[in-house]
Design a protein around this motif. Structure first.
Motif, PDB file in Angstrom:
ATOM      1  N   GLN A 187       0.809  -1.212   0.000  1.00 44.72           N
ATOM      2  CA  GLN A 187       0.000   0.000   0.000  1.00 44.72           C
ATOM      3  C   GLN A 187       0.848   1.271   0.000  1.00 44.72           C
ATOM      4  O   GLN A 187       0.418   2.305  -0.503  1.00 44.72           O
ATOM      5  CB  GLN A 187      -0.926   0.002   1.218  1.00 44.72           C
ATOM      6  N   ARG A 188       2.034   1.195   0.575  1.00 45.90           N
ATOM      7  CA  ARG A 188       2.892   2.378   0.670  1.00 45.90           C
ATOM      8  C   ARG A 188       3.710   2.619  -0.597  1.00 45.90           C
ATOM      9  O   ARG A 188       4.147   3.738  -0.844  1.00 45.90           O
ATOM     10  CB  ARG A 188       3.877   2.228   1.832  1.00 45.90           C
ATOM     11  N   ASP A 211       0.604  12.470  -4.475  1.00 43.35           N
ATOM     12  CA  ASP A 211      -0.291  12.845  -3.376  1.00 43.35           C
ATOM     13  C   ASP A 211      -0.766  11.645  -2.566  1.00 43.35           C
ATOM     14  O   ASP A 211      -1.495  11.805  -1.578  1.00 43.35           O
ATOM     15  CB  ASP A 211      -1.513  13.594  -3.918  1.00 43.35           C
ATOM     16  N   LEU A 212      -0.396  10.440  -2.987  1.00 45.92           N
ATOM     17  CA  LEU A 212      -0.827   9.237  -2.263  1.00 45.92           C
ATOM     18  C   LEU A 212      -0.397   9.315  -0.806  1.00 45.92           C
ATOM     19  O   LEU A 212       0.722   9.747  -0.497  1.00 45.92           O
ATOM     20  CB  LEU A 212      -0.242   7.993  -2.911  1.00 45.92           C
ATOM     21  N   VAL A 213      -1.287   8.864   0.097  1.00 46.84           N
ATOM     22  CA  VAL A 213      -0.963   8.838   1.524  1.00 46.84           C
ATOM     23  C   VAL A 213      -1.270   7.454   2.081  1.00 46.84           C
ATOM     24  O   VAL A 213      -2.279   6.842   1.732  1.00 46.84           O
ATOM     25  CB  VAL A 213      -1.755   9.923   2.295  1.00 46.84           C
ATOM     26  N   SER A 214      -0.363   6.935   2.899  1.00 45.76           N
ATOM     27  CA  SER A 214      -0.569   5.658   3.573  1.00 45.76           C
ATOM     28  C   SER A 214       0.164   5.709   4.899  1.00 45.76           C
ATOM     29  O   SER A 214       1.388   5.778   4.935  1.00 45.76           O
ATOM     30  CB  SER A 214      -0.043   4.494   2.728  1.00 45.76           C
ATOM     31  N   LYS A 215      -0.589   5.691   5.981  1.00 43.51           N
ATOM     32  CA  LYS A 215      -0.027   5.823   7.322  1.00 43.51           C
ATOM     33  C   LYS A 215      -0.216   4.534   8.115  1.00 43.51           C
ATOM     34  O   LYS A 215      -1.146   3.765   7.851  1.00 43.51           O
ATOM     35  CB  LYS A 215      -0.702   6.977   8.067  1.00 43.51           C
ATOM     36  N   PRO A 216       0.629   4.292   9.127  1.00 42.34           N
ATOM     37  CA  PRO A 216       0.442   3.123   9.997  1.00 42.34           C
ATOM     38  C   PRO A 216      -0.936   3.140  10.649  1.00 42.34           C
ATOM     39  O   PRO A 216      -1.382   4.172  11.151  1.00 42.34           O
ATOM     40  CB  PRO A 216       1.546   3.288  11.044  1.00 42.34           C
ATOM     41  N   GLY A 217      -1.625   2.005  10.592  1.00 41.11           N
ATOM     42  CA  GLY A 217      -2.938   1.902  11.203  1.00 41.11           C
ATOM     43  C   GLY A 217      -4.061   2.423  10.342  1.00 41.11           C
ATOM     44  O   GLY A 217      -5.233   2.319  10.722  1.00 41.11           O
ATOM     45  N   TRP A 218      -3.743   2.992   9.177  1.00 37.87           N
ATOM     46  CA  TRP A 218      -4.779   3.518   8.289  1.00 37.87           C
ATOM     47  C   TRP A 218      -5.029   2.530   7.155  1.00 37.87           C
ATOM     48  O   TRP A 218      -4.094   2.029   6.541  1.00 37.87           O
ATOM     49  CB  TRP A 218      -4.356   4.852   7.685  1.00 37.87           C
ATOM     50  N   ALA A 219      -6.288   2.289   6.831  1.00 40.31           N
ATOM     51  CA  ALA A 219      -6.640   1.442   5.691  1.00 40.31           C
ATOM     52  C   ALA A 219      -6.594   2.287   4.425  1.00 40.31           C
ATOM     53  O   ALA A 219      -7.607   2.594   3.802  1.00 40.31           O
ATOM     54  CB  ALA A 219      -8.022   0.845   5.894  1.00 40.31           C
ATOM     55  N   GLY A 221      -3.653   4.110   1.149  1.00 36.87           N
ATOM     56  CA  GLY A 221      -2.594   3.809   0.208  1.00 36.87           C
ATOM     57  C   GLY A 221      -3.155   3.094  -1.014  1.00 36.87           C
ATOM     58  O   GLY A 221      -4.326   3.239  -1.361  1.00 36.87           O
ATOM     59  N   LEU A 222      -2.322   2.316  -1.685  1.00 32.67           N
ATOM     60  CA  LEU A 222      -2.763   1.501  -2.820  1.00 32.67           C
ATOM     61  C   LEU A 222      -3.462   0.262  -2.265  1.00 32.67           C
ATOM     62  O   LEU A 222      -2.841  -0.750  -1.965  1.00 32.67           O
ATOM     63  CB  LEU A 222      -1.569   1.099  -3.692  1.00 32.67           C
ATOM     64  N   SER A 240      -7.017   1.320  -6.835  1.00 32.10           N
ATOM     65  CA  SER A 240      -7.679   2.280  -5.945  1.00 32.10           C
ATOM     66  C   SER A 240      -6.646   2.762  -4.934  1.00 32.10           C
ATOM     67  O   SER A 240      -5.865   1.958  -4.409  1.00 32.10           O
ATOM     68  CB  SER A 240      -8.872   1.643  -5.223  1.00 32.10           C
ATOM     69  N   HIS A 241      -6.622   4.069  -4.671  1.00 38.62           N
ATOM     70  CA  HIS A 241      -5.666   4.608  -3.697  1.00 38.62           C
ATOM     71  C   HIS A 241      -6.266   5.841  -3.022  1.00 38.62           C
ATOM     72  O   HIS A 241      -7.306   6.362  -3.444  1.00 38.62           O
ATOM     73  CB  HIS A 241      -4.332   4.953  -4.359  1.00 38.62           C
TER      74      HIS A 241
END
Length: 555
Positions: A187-188, A211-219, A221-222, A240-241
């Motif tokens: 996802q990251r 602009d993609l964002v993927s953080k720990p604990g968040w559903a 990212g990609l 989907s992202h």
């Protein structure tokens, strides 16, 4: 720094003496600027799981800083596993109550912790300690252990995309149906192709979507990807992202009284050379949707694998889209729209068409609400909190797993135009989306006449916390059985999809390196982050984000 905080952080009042209540939290700052910083951090990172008026995925936090020692709260946020492992009765009781472990947030600065505590400290009302009015144990029967253990072996390791667990945020592994090439996401990072078990970065999405964002604990990212059934000829695939709220104008949104925290984006990619080891080509955005949180978003893109040229379903893209946290934000009317909105729905679109509201995709005329005034034509079925996995069995029946709020996990048989209950039902139980929807209640006489389609399988949180579907096993002792599991704990289950209307569930386990082990023991972590995958030869795999490792289920 945005962090997903405090998935479990409360304690029964019996742990405290009344004489100390006025002393606890006296050192917490009441500076208005600090409170505002803490509020911003909380709303961005914590409000999906927590509020100050009811329990949810995590506990009601009202009054917590007035009743729990400040150092204890900080220590728990920094390293909850350490506190739990110490046998701390407060931490142990929380795990027992909420059935989940939260990840470590050692990266938070002391100042950030102080900011959040300052905001929490503005809520002085004590948490509700009255015994639940709803059912304390919705499904009292326990799942039987089958005694079956399937052997697994290490298959592949994705490159680490973080220095701490989860090491690689993989959620899907799928073979391109014509070439048999095997792909898996992080996802990251983007989309990898696994070549003889070795990962080759095919789609570096962070370069292509800055602009993609993927953080720990968040559903986030990609989250998902899928290949067009004619990818070998047209080079077309889809992802989907997530991007931050306000990144671009959305195709679907809501009143500006509800915050926009995130946007989900469906992208169509077209490779110049479908056989190339690294993507080069063009892209086109198909759809962009606003949501108010980082959860319950667009976790699935897929095509019907049984559809062939000439079939009505051929080339139509299915999209699993949850309520985005709208119910937690007190906007249940958007997820309970009876097909008028696209939230809480499984969507079906024609990527080649142009008759959608934004003109970028088509709405199939066979969709149940196509051309119906006041309805969203993209909606195929609705009433889901988080339809995170869509699949078809060998008989051609369509199914989806749906992650519940606090009590019930579901497997649903999907039929066009049907309503599957959320946010007024969780499994075969009533909930009140405008009150404390942690409570569930028995169905009343005549509920079956209200047009609600109930799940084929429902399991409560005594058994699992977040359901994820696997496949019908093509080999081994569970050949022909449908396998699935709990994302968090890695506990494994099976049933038989031929027994629709009376599906029975049993658990199974694994053997690794000659030993019977739980997946928690295999990954050496309390949180497994389980997913399943399948290759072109129908081998089935277990994926664990914790280590970024993939295990093959042996024949």
């Amino acid at each position: 720094m945005n962090k997903s905080l405090l998935p479990v952080l409360l304690v029964a009042l019996s742990f405290f003496s009344c004489t100390k209540q006025n002393e606890i939290g006296a050192e917490i700052s009441t500076n208005s600027e600090q409170i505002q910083l803490g509020k911003s951090l909380f709303e961005a990172s914590c409000s999906t799981c927590h509020s100050f008026d009811q329990h949810g995925i995590g506990p009601n936090l009202s009054g917590v800083t007035h009743n729990v020692e400040t150092n204890w709260i900080k220590n728990f946020i920094k390293d909850p596993s350490k506190v739990i492992a110490s046998g701390d009765p407060r931490a142990v009781s929380l795990v027992e109550k909420y059935k989940t472990h939260m990840p470590s947030f050692a990266g938070l600065s002391e100042q950030e912790l102080d900011d959040v505590l300052s905001y929490l400290h503005t809520f002085e009302t004590l948490p509700d300690t009255i015994v639940l009015v709803g059912l304390k144990d919705p499904i009292p029967d326990s799942i039987a252990d089958s005694g079956i253990y399937l052997e697994i072996e290490f298959f592949a390791q994705l490159p680490a995309s973080d220095s701490k667990a989860p090491m690689a945020k993989m959620t899907k592994m799928e073979a391109e149906r014509n070439s048999g090439r095997l792909f898996i996401n992080d996802q990251r990072v983007g989309l990898y192709e696994l070549i003889n078990g070795n990962p080759n970065l095919y789609l570096p999405i962070t370069e292509l979507k800055p602009d993609l964002v993927s953080k720990p604990g968040w559903a986030t990212g990609l989250a998902s990807f899928t290949f067009h059934p004619e990818f070998d000829q047209n080079g077309t695939f889809f992802t989907s992202h997530t991007e931050p709220g306000g990144s671009q104008s959305a195709d679907y949104g809501y009143s500006d009284t509800i915050p926009v925290f995130m946007q989900w984006v469906v992208t169509e990619w077209k490779a110049n050379n479908p056989n190339a080891p690294v993507f080069a080509g063009s892209e086109k955005e198909l759809l962009r949707i606003d949501i108010p949180s980082q959860a319950h978003g667009m976790q699935e893109l897929t095509f019907n694998p049984h559809a062939t040229k000439g079939d009505e379903d051929y080339g139509l893209l299915y999209i699993g889209f949850g309520d985005g946290g709208l119910t937690e934000k007190r906007a249940a009317y958007l997820s309970d729209s009876k097909g008028a909105k696209i939230y809480s729905s499984i969507l079906r679109i024609d990527p080649k068409g142009t008759n959608s509201p934004n003109g970028k995709y088509g709405i199939p005329t066979s969709n149940p609400f196509a051309g119906v005034n006041g309805k969203a034509g993209e909606v195929y079925a609705y009433g889901f909190r988080n339809p995170n996995r869509i699949f078809w069995d060998r008989a051609g029946n369509m199914f989806a797993t749906d992650i519940g709020q606090h009590s019930v996990e579901e497997l649903n048989k999907i039929e066009p135009g049907k309503f599957y209950g959320w946010p007024i039902r969780e499994g075969r139980f009533i909930i009140n989306p405008h009150g404390n929807f942690r409570d569930v209640f028995e169905l009343q006489t005549g509920d079956e006449n209200l047009g609600i389609t109930y799940p084929e399988i429902q399991l409560d949180h005594d058994e699992l916390a977040a359901i994820f579907a696997g496949y019908e096993m093509p080999y081994g002792e569970l050949k022909g059985k449908f396998i699935f599991g709990d994302i968090l704990s890695g506990r494994l289950f099976f049933s038989d999809l031929k027994d629709l209307g009376n599906m029975q569930v049993q658990s199974w386990g694994v053997m690794f390196e000659g030993n019977i082990m739980t997946l928690r023991e295999v990954v050496k972590n309390d949180r497994v982050d389980l997913k399943f995958g399948k290759d072109a030869q129908n081998n089935i795999y277990i994926m664990c984000k914790t280590e970024g490792k993939i295990y093959k289920i042996k024949e």
